[in-house]
Design a protein around this motif. Structure first.
Motif, short mmCIF file in Angstrom:
data_model
loop_
_atom_site.label_atom_id
_atom_site.label_comp_id
_atom_site.label_asym_id
_atom_site.label_seq_id
_atom_site.Cartn_x
_atom_site.Cartn_y
_atom_site.Cartn_z
N PRO A 149 0.82 -1.21 0.00
CA PRO A 149 0.00 0.00 0.00
C PRO A 149 0.86 1.26 0.00
CG PRO A 149 -0.89 -1.60 1.53
CD PRO A 149 0.42 -2.15 1.05
N ASN A 150 0.62 2.13 -0.96
CA ASN A 150 1.34 3.41 -1.13
C ASN A 150 2.81 3.23 -1.47
OD1 ASN A 150 -0.99 5.02 -0.53
ND2 ASN A 150 -0.67 4.55 1.63
N GLY A 151 3.24 2.02 -1.79
CA GLY A 151 4.62 1.81 -2.21
C GLY A 151 4.86 2.47 -3.56
N ILE A 152 5.92 3.25 -3.66
CA ILE A 152 6.16 4.01 -4.88
C ILE A 152 6.32 3.10 -6.09
CG2 ILE A 152 7.81 5.52 -6.06
CD1 ILE A 152 8.27 6.95 -3.42
N CYS A 153 7.18 2.09 -5.97
CA CYS A 153 7.43 1.21 -7.11
C CYS A 153 6.31 0.20 -7.29
CB CYS A 153 8.77 0.49 -6.95
SG CYS A 153 9.24 -0.46 -8.43
#
Length: 367
Positions: free
Chosen positions: A205-209
């Motif tokens: 969740p909300n991880g950039i990659c």
């Protein structure tokens, strides 16, 4: 009373805004360090803009330092020795630097800013790390939250890697990041396929990659990666092997096992794979095919929370409990682990209880 409180809040907010503006101005003026030199291993000298993190400065000049967190200071991988020009340690470095490393002037390159000429030492093998332009050949869902991404190398068109190593994947600027960033992912592909890189990327969740890969990446897209990196590879011994993984920790172990199968390794290997429910299991057919190809290989999946609809008849419980139940003595074996830090720590403890020396336990932690 309320009016006074509101006025106090407004005053504090105004002061914070002014201080933030002053910091921006100071960084743009006083913080302008001009051009500085980076001497690397007394073999290579770079001229870069001063004031930027060492990690970023090196990357921009084609010298790639491994960093699983993309420079956020949360993985501790991007260590280099700063022989001259280091200055004092920053508080953000200290959690990752041991007393012995302090004596050897080891710094966290994503946090250490180059403000003057410096001399550094890096492992020689990092000079051979290369940047690759690739194209997404295929994307497929392995589970509800893990995608397999297969990249075809364009330029250069071949990579030399060891089974178990990782690359850094460049995410372009999009709504979650205003500049390109790198994230580290283990390669799941077999080293003999030098024209492709296969990754298994779990959505965070909300991880950039991970958000970019799961929500935006498409077949045919161009992707920049660099590598290979890492010391997680099969040691050249004749010991029995215990592999333990969970989730996308499957990737490097799949690479190692495919490599063993191709080379017809006679070594005995057991692979314990932990998942929560049936929907979290994947590549079962591929693992069964490996069992058919390798006489001494056994794949042991386990569910910690099997659901009625899973109709599960295999092993149950935490993967550490399964390992303990099915292993009498590990003193003559070696282990390869990949997963979350908590899982890795628990596995190390169990393996040591079963007699395995810590120096024969190899692992990649996903921070």
């Amino acid at each position: 009373m309320i009016a006074s409180l509101l006025i106090s809040v407004l005053v504090i907010t105004a002061i914070s805004v002014v201080l933030a503006l002053l910091m921006v101005i100071a960084d743009a003026t006083v913080g302008n360090y001009g051009v500085v030199k980076i001497n690397i291993n007394d073999k290579k000298e770079l001229e870069v803009a001063g004031g930027q993190p060492l990690l970023k400065a090196l990357n921009s000049e084609g010298v790639f330092i491994p960093s699983a967190c993309g420079g956020r200071g949360s993985c501790g991988l991007c260590k280099v020795r700063v022989i001259e020009g280091g200055g004092n340690y920053l508080p953000t470095e200290l959690p990752w630097i041991s007393e012995e490393e302090k004596k050897n002037q080891v710094r966290l390159s994503c946090q250490f800013k180059v403000k003057n000429d410096v001399s550094i030492m890096i492992p020689e093998e990092l000079f051979s790390v290369r940047q690759f332009e690739t194209k997404v050949e295929s994307i497929r869902d392995l589970t509800h939250d893990i995608k397999e991404v297969r990249l075809k190398l364009i330029e250069p068109s071949e990579i030399e890697m060891r089974a178990g190593q990782f690359i850094q994947f460049q995410v372009p600027a999009y709504e979650l990041t205003d500049e390109p960033v790198y994230r580290a992912y283990s390669m799941a592909s077999v080293p003999s396929d030098t024209n492709h890189i296969e990754l298994e990327i779990r959505l965070v969740p909300n991880g950039i990659c991970t958000t970019y890969v799961h929500k935006h990446l498409k077949e045919g897209d161009s992707v920049t990666v660099n590598g290979p990196y890492g010391e997680f590879f099969l040691r050249d011994t004749d010991r029995d092997i215990i592999c333990i993984a969970g989730g996308s920790g499957m990737a490097p172990l799949k690479s190692i096992l495919l490599d063993m199968a191709e080379k017809k390794s006679p070594r005995k290997a057991r692979y314990f794979f932990g998942a929560r429910t049936g929907k979290d299991l994947f590549l079962l057919d591929e693992m069964k095919a490996l069992e058919d190809r390798m006489e001494n290989f056994k794949f042991i999946p386990a569910l910690s929370e099997p659901q009625p609809e899973d109709n599960w008849s295999g092993e149950t419980g935490l993967i550490t409990d399964v390992v303990k139940r099915m292993t009498e003595n590990a003193s003559e074996s070696e282990a390869y682990l990949c997963g979350s830090p908590g899982m890795i720590d628990a596995c190390i403890k169990v393996l040591q209880e079963l007699g395995m020396p810590e120096e024969r336990i190899y692992y990649d932690k996903f921070a």
